[in-house]
Scaffold this motif. Structure first.
Motif, PDB file in Angstrom:
ATOM      1  N   UNK A 238       0.839  -1.186   0.000  1.00 38.12           N
ATOM      2  CA  UNK A 238       0.000   0.000   0.000  1.00 38.12           C
ATOM      3  C   UNK A 238       0.882   1.246   0.000  1.00 38.12           C
ATOM      4  N   UNK A 239       1.921   1.241   0.808  1.00 34.45           N
ATOM      5  CA  UNK A 239       2.857   2.362   0.871  1.00 34.45           C
ATOM      6  C   UNK A 239       3.560   2.550  -0.467  1.00 34.45           C
ATOM      7  N   UNK A 240       3.968   1.435  -1.079  1.00 32.04           N
ATOM      8  CA  UNK A 240       4.751   1.494  -2.308  1.00 32.04           C
ATOM      9  C   UNK A 240       3.897   1.681  -3.559  1.00 32.04           C
ATOM     10  N   UNK A 241       2.621   1.421  -3.465  1.00 32.66           N
ATOM     11  CA  UNK A 241       1.780   1.459  -4.649  1.00 32.66           C
ATOM     12  C   UNK A 241       1.321   2.835  -5.056  1.00 32.66           C
ATOM     13  N   UNK A 242       1.774   3.874  -4.396  1.00 37.69           N
ATOM     14  CA  UNK A 242       1.245   5.204  -4.678  1.00 37.69           C
ATOM     15  C   UNK A 242       2.299   6.137  -5.266  1.00 37.69           C
TER      16      UNK A 242
ATOM     17  N   UNK B 155      -3.986   6.325   5.182  1.00 33.30           N
ATOM     18  CA  UNK B 155      -3.597   5.593   6.390  1.00 33.30           C
ATOM     19  C   UNK B 155      -2.153   5.909   6.780  1.00 33.30           C
ATOM     20  N   UNK B 156      -1.283   6.011   5.775  1.00 27.91           N
ATOM     21  CA  UNK B 156       0.118   6.352   6.041  1.00 27.91           C
ATOM     22  C   UNK B 156       0.233   7.780   6.555  1.00 27.91           C
ATOM     23  N   UNK B 157      -0.565   8.689   6.012  1.00 28.83           N
ATOM     24  CA  UNK B 157      -0.538  10.074   6.475  1.00 28.83           C
ATOM     25  C   UNK B 157      -0.915  10.167   7.958  1.00 28.83           C
ATOM     26  N   UNK B 158      -1.902   9.385   8.354  1.00 29.36           N
ATOM     27  CA  UNK B 158      -2.315   9.358   9.765  1.00 29.36           C
ATOM     28  C   UNK B 158      -1.155   8.866  10.631  1.00 29.36           C
ATOM     29  N   UNK B 159      -0.453   7.828  10.167  1.00 33.56           N
ATOM     30  CA  UNK B 159       0.712   7.322  10.914  1.00 33.56           C
ATOM     31  C   UNK B 159       1.784   8.404  11.043  1.00 33.56           C
ATOM     32  N   UNK B 160       2.026   9.155   9.967  1.00 36.59           N
ATOM     33  CA  UNK B 160       3.038  10.214  10.001  1.00 36.59           C
ATOM     34  C   UNK B 160       2.629  11.294  11.000  1.00 36.59           C
TER      35      UNK B 160
END
Length: 122
Positions: A15-19, A27-32
């Motif tokens: 998911x992280x690499x697919x963008x 979801x990654x932005x929320x983690x950051x």
């Protein structure tokens, strides 16, 4: 092979690499955001550049090193501190760098091509 405790699952990594070129998934932005809050300077909404390597490690970017982080930081801000937008830009740049490095390894090791963002066997 076992999964490293606390590391992202393969689905999360994909998911992280697919963008590529589209920024981080929400979801990654929320983690950051959550991790960035832990590293904020006292009485500030900004983060010290010195904390970026720790932030990337906390987000499980295992290839982060002082050298490649400094290289990315040069292109983001000349200030000693980073806004959330700056931190997000650094993480996005590092995610893209990580993606490119992973594709390179796949191409070398298994004769796969990552053209077009999809792995295909040659």
């Amino acid at each position: 092979f076992g999964r490293i405790p606390g590391a992202p699952t393969s689905a999360e990594l994909l998911q992280r690499q697919g963008s590529r070129g589209k920024g981080l998934h929400s979801n990654e932005q929320v983690r950051v955001i959550r991790v960035g809050r832990r590293y904020r300077l006292p009485d500030s909404s900004e983060v010290s550049k010195d904390s970026v390597l720790d932030i990337l490690a906390h987000l499980h970017f295992f290839g982060a090193s002082e050298g490649n982080v400094l290289e990315i930081l040069k292109g983001v801000s000349s200030s000693l501190t980073l806004t959330f937008g700056d931190v997000l830009e650094v993480v996005e740049a590092f995610a893209e760098r990580e993606r490119d490095e992973l594709l390179e390894v796949f191409e070398e090791r298994c004769g796969c091509s990552g053209a077009g963002g999809e792995m295909t066997r040659q």
